[in-house]
Scaffold this active site. Sequence first.
Site, mmCIF file in Angstrom:
data_model
loop_
_atom_site.group_PDB
_atom_site.id
_atom_site.type_symbol
_atom_site.label_atom_id
_atom_site.label_comp_id
_atom_site.label_asym_id
_atom_site.label_seq_id
_atom_site.Cartn_x
_atom_site.Cartn_y
_atom_site.Cartn_z
ATOM 1 N N GLU B 60 -25.526 2.622 -28.994
ATOM 2 C CA GLU B 60 -26.360 2.199 -28.370
ATOM 3 C C GLU B 60 -25.964 1.469 -26.737
ATOM 4 O OE1 GLU B 60 -26.612 1.012 -31.393
ATOM 5 O OE2 GLU B 60 -27.971 1.795 -32.217
ATOM 6 N N HIS B 129 -33.558 -5.819 -38.811
ATOM 7 C CA HIS B 129 -34.062 -4.996 -38.720
ATOM 8 C C HIS B 129 -35.264 -5.417 -38.409
ATOM 9 C CE1 HIS B 129 -30.523 -2.695 -39.631
ATOM 10 N NE2 HIS B 129 -31.451 -1.542 -39.343
#
Lengths: 410, 325
Positions: B60, B129
């Site tokens: 990322e 998450h």
Amino acid sequence: MQRARLDRAPSAPISFGIESKFEFTLRNAQFIALHGIDLCARIESFRVMEQAEKPRVSTTGIVRPAFTESTPVSPSTNGYNVKAAATLSNDLDNAELVRMYRLMVLIRRFEETCGQHYSLGNVRGFLHLYIGQEATGIGAISALEPRDYIVTHYRDHGHAIARGLDTNRIMAEMFGKRTGLSKGKGGSMHIFDAAKHFMGGHAIVGAQLPLAAGIALAQQYQDTDVVTMVFFGDGATNQGTFHETLNLASVWQLPIIFFMENNLYGMGSAVGRVRHRGADFSDAMGAYDVDVISVDGMDVVAVREATQAAVDRVRAQGSPIFIEAKTFRFVGHSFADPGDQYRERSEVDLWRRRDPLETYPQRLLDFGVASQAELDDIAASVDAEIDAAVEFATNSSDPDLSEAFDDVYA
Amino acid sequence: MPEITFREAITQGLAEAIETDQNVFIMGEDIGEYGGAYSVTKGFLEKYGDKRVKDTPISEAAFVGAGVGAASVGLRPIVELMSISFSLVAFDQIVNMAANLRYMSGGQIKVPMVIRAPTGAGVQLGATHSQSFETWLAEVPGMYCACPSNPSDALGLLRTSIKSDNPVIFAEHSHLYGARGEVSDDYYEIPFGKARIDRTGDDLTLVSYGFGVRVLQEAADALAAEGIDAEIIDLRSLSPVDFDTVVASVQKTGRAVMLDTARKTGGIMSEIVSEVQERAMDWLDGPIMRVGAKDVPWPYNRGLEQDILPDADDVVEATRRLISV
């Protein structure tokens, strides 16, 4: 022992008794053979430095190379093999060799002047000086074309000057003035000149690597032959962004040069103390199939020629390449650091004996590239330029307080 | 007007940008061959090719940073994070690079880049998450933050995001992808900082964004049954915030309940409460109430997670407490 090493034929690969290093030597030799450039003489002094690494037994019982002290080549050779070279450079004309000298003096004087004005309170914040590393930045950047991009770290004044940014406006930025390149809002660590494709000045270690990959990606996307060069230090190689970006550049075959200025210390941490393989970066890129060139970062001509070979290849083929220049900062990490807590005085002194501002002008004289009078004129013109930059910065105004709200959004 | 899903609206916005602007490309994890974790870019790789649709490694920091770099020299990347929770791995690139680059270069550099990211809790993904970091990112100057609540807004806000010369966080609540709504065939854009009055009312102002608007609609129905006429304001963007519309509504109703679907502490609504009380104190008939997720990490167990999540009952309960003041 140093003598013996230097007496070797420059092109003979040296086995270090460590498999990976031998491969590394071969890899360089292959690269050199491919490009017809005899870098061996140039990297000889680097190899001699490598010899100084003493195996160290770690607590886990694994022998690793250590780099707790460095042993540069004998200063009497000035870091190059006189016997091997008939001219200072086969590729560079005298004007270019002299231009590089002027940049060298300009960076040194600029940095010394920044230090003085830090003491006077005119320059604030963190101040990281490039003193000692000038040959590296100049050799690297002088191999680029104006259309190429440069991204660098927070020790960025030297790169900015080597790129030809206006010293008045760099100094004004140091002083925090509105005439600075970033209008006084960037400071020492954030020097930008987008028109000259100088894309910072980045102060989080290793953060500039993905940014540079993106600039290289844009070149690939637009099908240009523009090369992106990103500078970072040995400290950055322990960041995740370093490994992520190498992988990305390799997977996407980006036209980028990873230029590591290995000054052997990440702030106060010797590279051998914080990195699994110590100062040996030869096979670290192997996992990414990125070719490595290692070069003596104290030798501006060697850096220039090695970088030129890399630039030519990246421009032609578009795939990444990694250059390691071994260099040394003579001063502390920042102006707040005397630089003597974590390294021996003797180590600093050894490197200072290879000061490019001593060795390079001597070579210019030895090879008849310039006369002492010409070098003196250059020094005088640099002094005048620095004086003018300080005057410009001093006489410039601070930003208006309302300017804090400018340039937040486009 | 055709009725399409929130997912289809975003797909449409991305497709038209790729088709109309050669500088637009999209990249992210599994957006190509896989078609996107939420199927937003299904078929894109086949249709537009791997130059415009780039699958990235699971890196990322590297690919968000690469997006910033590409944007800084004139491209218009649209980067997808598989979850806004994963923005943590790229936070330095988002904040220090995307958002700060223009300012610290004295305005020399533009970063026209969109970072799309699914957000929100409620599907038992556990602590790592389920977070809603649009509220953190909305604080960062130099960036915009858009949070659509319906298909029409998703398309209009996405068009604005892609055309913006600044970095934009585009937060898509994962519960909304299947939500249907009418979307005009005529081209339109929706500017940032312009809230939408989802429903008019005289007794109470309800404020949220994204999926929170759905929660408020349910709460407003329940309150209507009790004779309370609630106005719902959908902020649409958290940076900038349309304070004027909220203040005007509160000046009309005299009461407000504000809902964060992120954790209550440090959520965006604390900022809005603060601004509104400064500007509308004389119009208030009671304290401004704030509802948000409880201040614990997101639990996996369904019962626990549902208890942590703010719902319509919590909004109704807060309203009752407000009215009893």
